[in-house]
Design a protein around this motif. Structure first.
Motif, PDB file in Angstrom:
ATOM      1  N   ASN A  20      -2.012 -23.087  25.993  1.00  0.00           N
ATOM      2  CA  ASN A  20      -3.463 -22.946  25.992  1.00  0.00           C
ATOM      3  C   ASN A  20      -4.137 -24.049  25.180  1.00  0.00           C
ATOM      4  OD1 ASN A  20      -3.456 -20.510  27.436  1.00  0.00           O
ATOM      5  ND2 ASN A  20      -3.218 -19.300  25.568  1.00  0.00           N
ATOM      6  N   VAL A  21      -5.359 -24.400  25.609  1.00  0.00           N
ATOM      7  CA  VAL A  21      -6.257 -25.233  24.809  1.00  0.00           C
ATOM      8  C   VAL A  21      -7.511 -24.409  24.540  1.00  0.00           C
ATOM      9  CG1 VAL A  21      -7.570 -27.372  24.639  1.00  0.00           C
ATOM     10  CG2 VAL A  21      -5.373 -27.348  25.858  1.00  0.00           C
ATOM     11  N   TRP A  22      -7.785 -24.198  23.238  1.00  0.00           N
ATOM     12  CA  TRP A  22      -8.922 -23.386  22.803  1.00  0.00           C
ATOM     13  C   TRP A  22     -10.091 -24.304  22.476  1.00  0.00           C
ATOM     14  CZ3 TRP A  22      -8.024 -17.996  22.458  1.00  0.00           C
ATOM     15  CH2 TRP A  22      -6.679 -17.617  22.598  1.00  0.00           C
ATOM     16  N   GLY A  23     -11.221 -24.147  23.175  1.00  0.00           N
ATOM     17  CA  GLY A  23     -12.357 -25.044  23.044  1.00  0.00           C
ATOM     18  C   GLY A  23     -13.165 -24.796  21.773  1.00  0.00           C
ATOM     19  N   PRO A  24     -14.268 -25.502  21.627  1.00  0.00           N
ATOM     20  CA  PRO A  24     -14.813 -26.431  22.611  1.00  0.00           C
ATOM     21  C   PRO A  24     -14.047 -27.749  22.697  1.00  0.00           C
ATOM     22  CG  PRO A  24     -16.189 -26.431  20.634  1.00  0.00           C
ATOM     23  CD  PRO A  24     -15.145 -25.353  20.443  1.00  0.00           C
ATOM     24  N   VAL A  25     -14.047 -28.309  23.922  1.00  0.00           N
ATOM     25  CA  VAL A  25     -13.438 -29.611  24.173  1.00  0.00           C
ATOM     26  C   VAL A  25     -14.504 -30.524  24.755  1.00  0.00           C
ATOM     27  CG1 VAL A  25     -11.789 -30.878  25.592  1.00  0.00           C
ATOM     28  CG2 VAL A  25     -11.097 -28.730  24.523  1.00  0.00           C
ATOM     29  N   ASP A  26     -14.651 -31.712  24.148  1.00  0.00           N
ATOM     30  CA  ASP A  26     -15.562 -32.737  24.639  1.00  0.00           C
ATOM     31  C   ASP A  26     -14.903 -34.085  24.362  1.00  0.00           C
ATOM     32  OD1 ASP A  26     -17.711 -34.173  25.562  1.00  0.00           O
ATOM     33  OD2 ASP A  26     -18.978 -33.806  23.818  1.00  0.00           O
ATOM     34  N   GLU A  27     -14.022 -34.479  25.286  1.00  0.00           N
ATOM     35  CA  GLU A  27     -13.209 -35.689  25.085  1.00  0.00           C
ATOM     36  C   GLU A  27     -14.085 -36.943  25.049  1.00  0.00           C
ATOM     37  OE1 GLU A  27     -10.077 -35.801  28.002  1.00  0.00           O
ATOM     38  OE2 GLU A  27      -9.392 -33.788  27.480  1.00  0.00           O
ATOM     39  N   PRO A  28     -13.706 -37.927  24.252  1.00  0.00           N
ATOM     40  CA  PRO A  28     -12.494 -37.980  23.432  1.00  0.00           C
ATOM     41  C   PRO A  28     -12.680 -37.508  21.999  1.00  0.00           C
ATOM     42  CG  PRO A  28     -13.516 -40.133  23.443  1.00  0.00           C
ATOM     43  CD  PRO A  28     -14.400 -39.223  24.280  1.00  0.00           C
ATOM     44  N   GLU A  29     -13.905 -37.145  21.599  1.00  0.00           N
ATOM     45  CA  GLU A  29     -14.152 -36.851  20.175  1.00  0.00           C
ATOM     46  C   GLU A  29     -13.698 -35.444  19.781  1.00  0.00           C
ATOM     47  OE1 GLU A  29     -16.754 -37.497  22.238  1.00  0.00           O
ATOM     48  OE2 GLU A  29     -17.198 -39.603  21.833  1.00  0.00           O
ATOM     49  N   GLU A  30     -13.814 -34.486  20.714  1.00  0.00           N
ATOM     50  CA  GLU A  30     -13.559 -33.086  20.384  1.00  0.00           C
ATOM     51  C   GLU A  30     -12.465 -32.559  21.307  1.00  0.00           C
ATOM     52  OE1 GLU A  30     -16.453 -29.407  19.022  1.00  0.00           O
ATOM     53  OE2 GLU A  30     -17.072 -30.631  20.718  1.00  0.00           O
TER      54      GLU A  30
END
Ligand code: SF4
Ligand code: F3S
Ligand code: ZN
Length: 103
Positions: A20-30
């Protein structure tokens, strides 16, 4: 440090290498938190490498994270299913990026 209650405070937004990947995700910084039983906060990891060196069952593998502000590689808990709950990685990480939930 990684939030020990991330499972309550975050949502799974994607899968990576079977975990699993637990967000938040905002590539490439987060980049969020990778893994569940062995969880690594990619936004905290500075690629120290102690977890890879010390894990007795080789749970971690490097993964590339170009342009992340903390480091361009991260310790990914690719084999979290092999974890024996020794807690060594939690103890050695200099930035407390890892959470392991025994049991
Ligand atoms: Fe490896 Fe021990 Fe960390 Fe599990 S708790 S990932 S076995 S170092
Ligand atoms: Fe990263 Fe900590 Fe491992 S900084 S590489 S999670 S020891
Ligand atoms: Zn991952």
């Amino acid at each position: 440090a990684i939030d020990p209650n991330f499972e309550e405070n975050r949502n799974v937004v994607e899968q990576h290498e079977g975990h699993n990947v637990w967000g938040p995700v905002d590539e490439p910084e987060e980049l969020g938190i990778h893994g569940t039983h062995v969880a690594v906060d990619f936004d905290i990891c500075i690629a120290d490498g102690a977890c890879l060196e010390d894990c007795p069952v080789d749970v971690f593998e490097w993964t590339d994270t170009p342009d992340h502000p903390e480091s361009e590689i991260k310790a990914d808990p690719t084999h979290e299913d092999q974890c024996i709950d020794c807690m060594l990685c939690v103890d050695v990480c200099p930035v407390d990026a890892i959470d392991v939930d025994p049991g």
